[in-house]
Write an enzyme that holds these catalytic residues in place. Structure first.
Site, PDB file in Angstrom:
ATOM      1  N   ASP A 163      28.981  43.365  44.053  1.00 25.09           N
ATOM      2  CA  ASP A 163      30.106  43.360  45.019  1.00 25.09           C
ATOM      3  C   ASP A 163      31.550  44.144  44.569  1.00 25.09           C
ATOM      4  OD1 ASP A 163      28.800  42.159  47.263  1.00 25.09           O
ATOM      5  OD2 ASP A 163      29.166  40.065  46.406  1.00 25.09           O
ATOM      6  N   THR A 165      37.583  50.473  48.577  1.00 26.16           N
ATOM      7  CA  THR A 165      36.535  50.758  49.621  1.00 26.16           C
ATOM      8  C   THR A 165      36.511  49.635  50.605  1.00 26.16           C
ATOM      9  OG1 THR A 165      35.145  49.650  47.897  1.00 26.16           O
ATOM     10  CG2 THR A 165      35.089  52.037  47.955  1.00 26.16           C
ATOM     11  N   ASN A 212      45.550  39.023  45.792  1.00 31.61           N
ATOM     12  CA  ASN A 212      45.427  39.542  44.350  1.00 31.61           C
ATOM     13  C   ASN A 212      46.464  40.775  44.182  1.00 31.61           C
ATOM     14  OD1 ASN A 212      44.761  40.997  42.128  1.00 31.61           O
ATOM     15  ND2 ASN A 212      42.582  41.521  42.649  1.00 31.61           N
ATOM     16  N   PRO A 213      47.386  40.587  43.496  1.00 35.48           N
ATOM     17  CA  PRO A 213      48.496  41.694  43.423  1.00 35.48           C
ATOM     18  C   PRO A 213      47.940  43.050  42.820  1.00 35.48           C
ATOM     19  CG  PRO A 213      48.758  40.025  41.812  1.00 35.48           C
ATOM     20  CD  PRO A 213      47.730  39.484  42.602  1.00 35.48           C
ATOM     21  N   ASP A 253      36.794  44.322  47.337  1.00 36.36           N
ATOM     22  CA  ASP A 253      35.696  43.846  47.341  1.00 36.36           C
ATOM     23  C   ASP A 253      35.616  42.696  46.178  1.00 36.36           C
ATOM     24  OD1 ASP A 253      34.734  45.054  49.739  1.00 36.36           O
ATOM     25  OD2 ASP A 253      34.236  46.871  48.440  1.00 36.36           O
ATOM     26  N   THR A 284      47.257  35.389  42.565  1.00 34.87           N
ATOM     27  CA  THR A 284      46.190  35.433  41.179  1.00 34.87           C
ATOM     28  C   THR A 284      46.998  36.038  40.193  1.00 34.87           C
ATOM     29  OG1 THR A 284      44.939  37.178  42.140  1.00 34.87           O
ATOM     30  CG2 THR A 284      44.101  35.063  42.689  1.00 34.87           C
ATOM     31  N   GLU A 285      46.709  35.647  39.042  1.00 35.55           N
ATOM     32  CA  GLU A 285      47.177  36.167  37.816  1.00 35.55           C
ATOM     33  C   GLU A 285      46.335  36.991  37.118  1.00 35.55           C
ATOM     34  OE1 GLU A 285      49.588  33.046  35.915  1.00 35.55           O
ATOM     35  OE2 GLU A 285      50.978  32.732  37.776  1.00 35.55           O
ATOM     36  N   ARG A 299      40.431  57.201  38.687  1.00 36.68           N
ATOM     37  CA  ARG A 299      39.748  56.563  37.641  1.00 36.68           C
ATOM     38  C   ARG A 299      38.129  56.628  38.356  1.00 36.68           C
ATOM     39  NH1 ARG A 299      42.146  51.571  37.517  1.00 36.68           N
ATOM     40  NH2 ARG A 299      40.827  50.741  39.281  1.00 36.68           N
TER      41      ARG A 299
END
Length: 464
Positions: free
Chosen positions: A425, A197, A95-96, A154, A127-128, A266
């Site tokens: 999650d 986390t 996951n970029p 997560d 993944t995009e 954030r």
């Protein structure tokens, strides 16, 4: 050798269970890609350091005899190939967008070289969009792989775990809208931490360390883990490991509205803002307690039998009121902010969930409860916190009515519309109806070691 330095003779024993690769040692000239002068063999070993950290090291065995080196090389490869659970082929999801967008760098700089060294073939999907991994897992030929790996936070790991288990139900011909007795995931899942986390990685490895996570995968360390199903009366929402309703969910919902902010800012903003607007949720909790006689605490087989027999006899219990937060967790949920875990009284694979209910109290008292997570003190030792060990939980939110209804609409529009946020999650889900949570013992295998059992784990092995 011809060294002018006098070396003291040393003896070292290498356990083959700690070796993950062996290579022929060659000397090549600059630009030479094939051939070379044979110097010996190099053994690559997994080394345990402090704080559960793993690292790799190389041990060089020098010998100029080509026949001798080839014989040792073949023999050691045969031993390594005999170890079970060590993957030869992996499906990898990266996951970029995780955390500081460092997942791609972590994979190609730290993870991929170790996979290559261990002769593990990989098929990588970067993944995009959200749900990309889930759609790939529904379609790909899983039998071509020995395991699946997720590089991300997560939320990414939860999506991949959900996809693996959903695929298992589809392949078994089960109804995916109503999964009361799900089948196990077909492949083990590896978790490379690259999020904020990294609760699942911390729980599995005791540390956020990409090399440690990679070496657990390479070495084939398998840990069976309990999984929850989250359902409404009409459909399955998600397979997952933990969830929060109330404060934890509202914080995530607010953070998701401010995606334009940097990740850490954030989350800090959302936490402080939600704490400032601290309001309880009115709901009814129904739960089925897990009751195990004290004398059976040492017998795992007897535990399972007792749990099965008790399941039909136990009566559902109900509590109703105003709750600041409700946590439902099948794993301890360790992280840097909670070194003992968000649910320290549960385990990875004991077939139960921790239900932690924080009743309405003052902001000051609630903050004291939250602060306890960072210390060794008991974070549940407050009169407004109740904990239960359960098998099933039903959460039924109640819309506010009367004089407080208008105020509620201003403070929490989602709740006013009947769409209550859930943090499952690290993923945000909104549901209007009752959510039913069930725990399913040891439903998935994860690459890793239960950190509670690190000292007691033993293995037989060959030795050099």
């Amino acid at each position: 050798g011809d060294s002018s330095v006098a070396l003291q003779a040393q003896e070292e024993i290498i356990e083959m269970k700690d070796v993950f690769s062996v290579k022929l040692k060659l000397r090549r000239f600059a630009g030479q890609k094939k051939g070379g002068t044979l110097l010996g063999i190099t053994i690559f070993k997994c080394l345990t350091k402090e704080e559960n950290k793993l690292t790799d090291c190389a041990i060089h065995l020098n010998n100029l005899s080509e026949d001798h080196c080839q014989s040792w090389f073949r023999h050691l490869k045969e031993i390594l190939n005999g170890f079970q659970n060590r993957p030869k082929s992996l499906k990898v999801f990266v996951n970029p967008s995780s955390h500081k967008r460092e997942a791609t760098h972590i994979y190609y700089e730290k993870v991929a070289p170790l996979f290559k060294l261990a002769d593990i073939k990989t098929d990588v999907t970067v993944t995009e969009y959200e749900g990309h991994a889930l759609s790939v897992l529904k379609e790909c030929e899983l039998q071509a792989f020995d395991g699946v790996v997720c590089v991300g936070g997560d939320g990414s790991v939860s999506e991949v775990a959900h996809g693996l288990l959903l695929r298992a139900q589809i392949d078994a011909g089960k109804d995916t809208d109503s999964v009361s007795k799900p089948v196990r995931a077909p492949l083990p899942l590896g978790v490379i931490p690259a999020g904020t986390t990294n609760i699942l990685a911390h729980t599995l490895y005791g540390i956020k360390h990409a090399v440690t996570a990679t070496l657990h995968i390479v070495m084939g360390h398998i840990q069976a883990v309990d999984v929850c199903t989250f359902s409404t009366p009409s459909k399955l929402l998600r397979f997952g490991f933990s969830a929060m309703f109330g404060f934890g969910a509202r914080t995530l919902a607010l953070a998701e509205k401010h995606r334009w902010m940097p990740s850490s800012q954030r989350k800090d903003f959302a936490f402080i803002k939600t704490l400032a607007d601290l309001k309880p949720e009115e709901c009814e909790l129904s739960f089925l307690p897990l009751q195990i006689p004290q004398e059976d605490c040492q017998g795992k087989d007897r535990k399972k039998k007792e749990r099965t027999e008790k399941g039909s006899k136990d009566q559902w219990q109900k509590i109703q009121g105003h709750f600041l937060n409700v946590s439902i967790m099948a794993i301890p949920c360790l992280c840097s902010m909670a070194p003992r875990g968000l649910a320290p009284n549960t385990r990875l694979n004991n077939g139960s969930m921790a239900l932690i209910v924080v009743q309405n109290t003052s902001r000051t008292e609630f903050i004291k409860h939250l602060k306890r997570y960072t210390s060794v003190e008991n974070q549940f030792n407050f009169p407004f916190v109740e904990t239960y060990t359960v098998q099933e939980v039903k959460v039924q939110p109640r819309l506010k009515s009367g004089p407080d209804a208008k105020e509620n609409m201003c403070l929490n529009a989602a709740s006013a519309e009947g769409n209550y946020p859930w943090n499952i999650d690290g993923d945000l889900m909104k549901e209007a109806s009752e959510v039913h949570v069930r725990v399913h013992p040891q439903l998935i295998d994860l690459y890793g070691v239960n950190t509670d059992d690190l000292e007691s784990s033993q293995a037989t092995c060959n030795c050099i």
